[in-house]
Design a protein around this motif. Sequence first.
Motif, PDB file in Angstrom:
ATOM      1  N   SER A 168     -11.396   2.192  -5.394  1.00 35.43           N
ATOM      2  CA  SER A 168     -11.891   2.620  -4.091  1.00 35.43           C
ATOM      3  C   SER A 168     -13.348   3.047  -4.111  1.00 35.43           C
ATOM      4  CB  SER A 168     -11.039   3.779  -3.565  1.00 35.43           C
ATOM      5  OG  SER A 168     -11.089   4.879  -4.469  1.00 35.43           O
ATOM      6  N   GLU A 377      -2.907  -0.464  -4.571  1.00 38.72           N
ATOM      7  CA  GLU A 377      -3.928  -0.815  -3.567  1.00 38.72           C
ATOM      8  C   GLU A 377      -3.657  -2.221  -3.048  1.00 38.72           C
ATOM      9  OE1 GLU A 377      -4.723  -0.312  -6.755  1.00 38.72           O
ATOM     10  OE2 GLU A 377      -5.669   1.643  -6.908  1.00 38.72           O
ATOM     11  N   GLY A 405      -0.019   4.997   0.589  1.00 46.02           N
ATOM     12  CA  GLY A 405      -0.750   4.471  -0.550  1.00 46.02           C
ATOM     13  C   GLY A 405      -1.123   3.014  -0.382  1.00 46.02           C
ATOM     14  N   LYS A 411      -8.491   4.469   5.068  1.00 43.59           N
ATOM     15  CA  LYS A 411      -8.785   5.091   3.780  1.00 43.59           C
ATOM     16  C   LYS A 411      -7.866   6.284   3.503  1.00 43.59           C
ATOM     17  CE  LYS A 411     -13.141   5.843   3.167  1.00 43.59           C
ATOM     18  NZ  LYS A 411     -14.490   6.466   3.219  1.00 43.59           N
ATOM     19  N   SER A 414      -4.388   5.278   2.362  1.00 44.42           N
ATOM     20  CA  SER A 414      -4.348   4.667   1.031  1.00 44.42           C
ATOM     21  C   SER A 414      -4.401   5.696  -0.087  1.00 44.42           C
ATOM     22  CB  SER A 414      -5.501   3.677   0.864  1.00 44.42           C
ATOM     23  OG  SER A 414      -6.748   4.349   0.806  1.00 44.42           O
ATOM     24  N   HIS A 415      -4.783   6.929   0.221  1.00 43.99           N
ATOM     25  CA  HIS A 415      -4.854   7.974  -0.808  1.00 43.99           C
ATOM     26  C   HIS A 415      -3.703   8.975  -0.717  1.00 43.99           C
ATOM     27  CE1 HIS A 415      -8.662   6.799  -2.564  1.00 43.99           C
ATOM     28  NE2 HIS A 415      -9.201   6.692  -1.360  1.00 43.99           N
ATOM     29  N   ASP A 418      -1.837   9.483  -4.173  1.00 38.31           N
ATOM     30  CA  ASP A 418      -2.613   9.694  -5.386  1.00 38.31           C
ATOM     31  C   ASP A 418      -2.004  10.798  -6.251  1.00 38.31           C
ATOM     32  OD1 ASP A 418      -4.298   7.762  -4.485  1.00 38.31           O
ATOM     33  OD2 ASP A 418      -6.025   9.061  -4.147  1.00 38.31           O
ATOM     34  N   GLU A 500      -6.391   6.314 -10.397  1.00 36.57           N
ATOM     35  CA  GLU A 500      -5.261   6.286  -9.464  1.00 36.57           C
ATOM     36  C   GLU A 500      -4.114   7.178  -9.934  1.00 36.57           C
ATOM     37  OE1 GLU A 500      -2.774   5.342  -6.341  1.00 36.57           O
ATOM     38  OE2 GLU A 500      -4.766   4.476  -6.532  1.00 36.57           O
TER      39      GLU A 500
END
Length: 594
Positions: A168, A377, A405, A411, A414-415, A418, A500
Amino acid sequence: MEDIRRFLAVRSAYLPTFSSNGQIMAYITDISGVPELWALRLGEPFPDQVSYFGERVGLAKYAPQGDHLVFAMDAGGNERWQLYLRHQGRILPLTRNPEAIHEFGAWAPDGQLLAISANTRNPAYFDVYIGTLEGEWRRVWQADATLYVQDWSADGRYLLVAEYHAPSAQDLWLVDISDRSRRRLTSGPPARYLFAQFGSQGDTDVWALSDLDSEFLRPVRISLETGRLSVPREFDWDVEQLAISWDGCTAALVVNDGGRSRLLAFPLPELDRPAEAHLPLGVVLSLEWHPDESWVAYSFSGPHFNPDIWRWEPEKDISRLTWSPRLWVELTETPEPESWHFESFDGRLIQGWLYRPAPIPPPGGWPALVIVHGGPESQARPDFDPVIAYFVRAGYLVYTPNVRGSTGFGKTFSHLDDRELRPNAVRDLAEGVKALQEAGLASPKATAVMGASYGGFMVLSALTDYPDLWAAGIDIVGIANLETFLENTGPWRRKLREAEYGSLEHDRELLRALSPIHRADRIKAPLLVIHGRNDPRVPVTEAEQIVGRLRELGRPVELLVFDDEGHGVVRLPNKIRMYESAAKFLEKHLKGQQ
C-alpha cells in the motif's frame, strides 16, 4: 453431472502487445495447456506459437522500434523469471542466472536497450539494470530496496522507477542513466503509485494512479519541472488501470465500479469529455494502445466470457480479436452472479458475488461453497472462473465474499484486517455463512470453504475459529503458520508481507496467536490440502505442517502435492487432477450430508 475436465479446458488469451508497425499482436494463451506466447498477424485468422518450451510465460513486450520481442518465462512455477528475446525467428536468452528473478521494466525509445529489475546481487532486494540486445547488463541503481522500472523517457535519458515499501506504499523516482543520479518525485504520507508512466513525447510530466489523500486510486499528474502533484479528476471507485496512447494525447482508464469494470477514454491532460465502451458484466484484465493511437486492445473476462482480447475504438463499438476455445461449454448457461451484501457483527456491510444454481432454493438450502480470495490485497470479481461455473451447474450455491481487508472498497476498508484485526475478517466469513443459511440459501449441514494462498490461510482460520459451521474445507497453497511462512518465504517478499501481517523481529507473539496451526485441534471438518512443490511464496512446508498435525490428531485430511507446480496450478493435466479431487471431496462431504 457435467465433466469438470471440459470446464478446466476452456482456454484464455490475455496481455496483448503490438509490433512497432502495428501489424502483429503477440499475447499469452494457454491453448497448449500451459500459458505460452503466441502471435497473430492482424487480419489473418490463425496465430503462430512463439514460445515452445512447455513452461509458463508471464509477460511479453514488443520494442517501440524494430521487431524485437522480449518475454519472461519461469520453470516449474518457481517464479524465477528469465528473459528471452525473439528476433527474426530466433529466441535468445537475455539473462543467465536461473536462481534470480528478472522483472522486465521498459524498452529504450530506439528499441536497442532494455531496463529491468533483478535480485541477482541479493535475493532480498531488486536493483535496476540496463541491458543490450546481446544480454550484457550494467547496474544503474543499487539499493537495499525493492525497485521496479516503470517507464523510459522519450529522449532516452531517464528511467521512471517505483520503490515498494509495502503493497500500500510506494515512491516514484526519476533516474538519470547518464550519471546515475536520481530524484524522488513523490512526497507526503504513504500512498500507492501504480501504472506510472511518462505522459507525453516531451516528457514534461508523469502520470500514475494514486490514493494520496484519497480513499480511492485516481489519476494524478506530477510536473517534472515543478514537482507539483495535481488531481485532474476524482472518481468514486478505484481507477485500477491506466494506459496512455503513444502520442500522449489520450488516456484509457479502467474503473472498478463495485467489482465490475468500466472502460473509458479521456483526452489529456484535462480528463474531461470521456468516451465509454459498452461492456457486459466482467473484468478488464489489461490494456494496450495500438501504435496508430486510434484504438486500444484489452483483455476481458466475465461470467459469460472466457478471457479473450478485444478491440475498442473510442466512440465506436467493441470487437473481438481472439476466440479462445470453449470445448462446447456454453457459458451463458451459467447464471450471472448477483452482488449480495450482508451485515457483519459490527454493522458493517460486506459485499460479495452470489451464484445461484436455480431461481428457487430447495427446502433447507443448497449445498454451499464459500470461496475466499487471496491477497489479502485483492477482491472477488465477476470474471470467468471455470471452477465456479462447474460447481454452480453441479447444483452448488457459490459465494465469493469480499471480507474486510479486500481492495476495491476504499483505503480504510482495505486496512480493517491489518495485524491484530485479522480475526475480524475471519468473523466476516462466519457471519456471511450464517446470513446465507438464515435466508434459506445455504444448507447448515453442507457448507464448505475453499481458498488459495492467503485464502488458504482464511480457510484454516475459519475451520479452527468456527469449527461447527463447516462441513468441509479445501486449502490451496495456504499459510498454516505465519511464523514459518515469513521465515521461509522468498526473501524478496518478506518485508512486503511483514507490513501486512507483522514482523518476525517484533511481532512473534501476535503471529503465533493468529496462526491456525496452533488451534488445529479444533478442526472438525474434513480437509483437502493442495500445494505445489516449487512454491516460492508459501513453501510446501506449510501444507506439510497442517497435514502432519491433523494426522497426529486422527482427523480426516488429504494431501495433494504437484512436483512441477509453484504458487498455484497452471498445467492443464494437473488442474484436472486437482479439481477432480476437489469435486469428489465435496460430493462426498456436502452432497452426502443433506
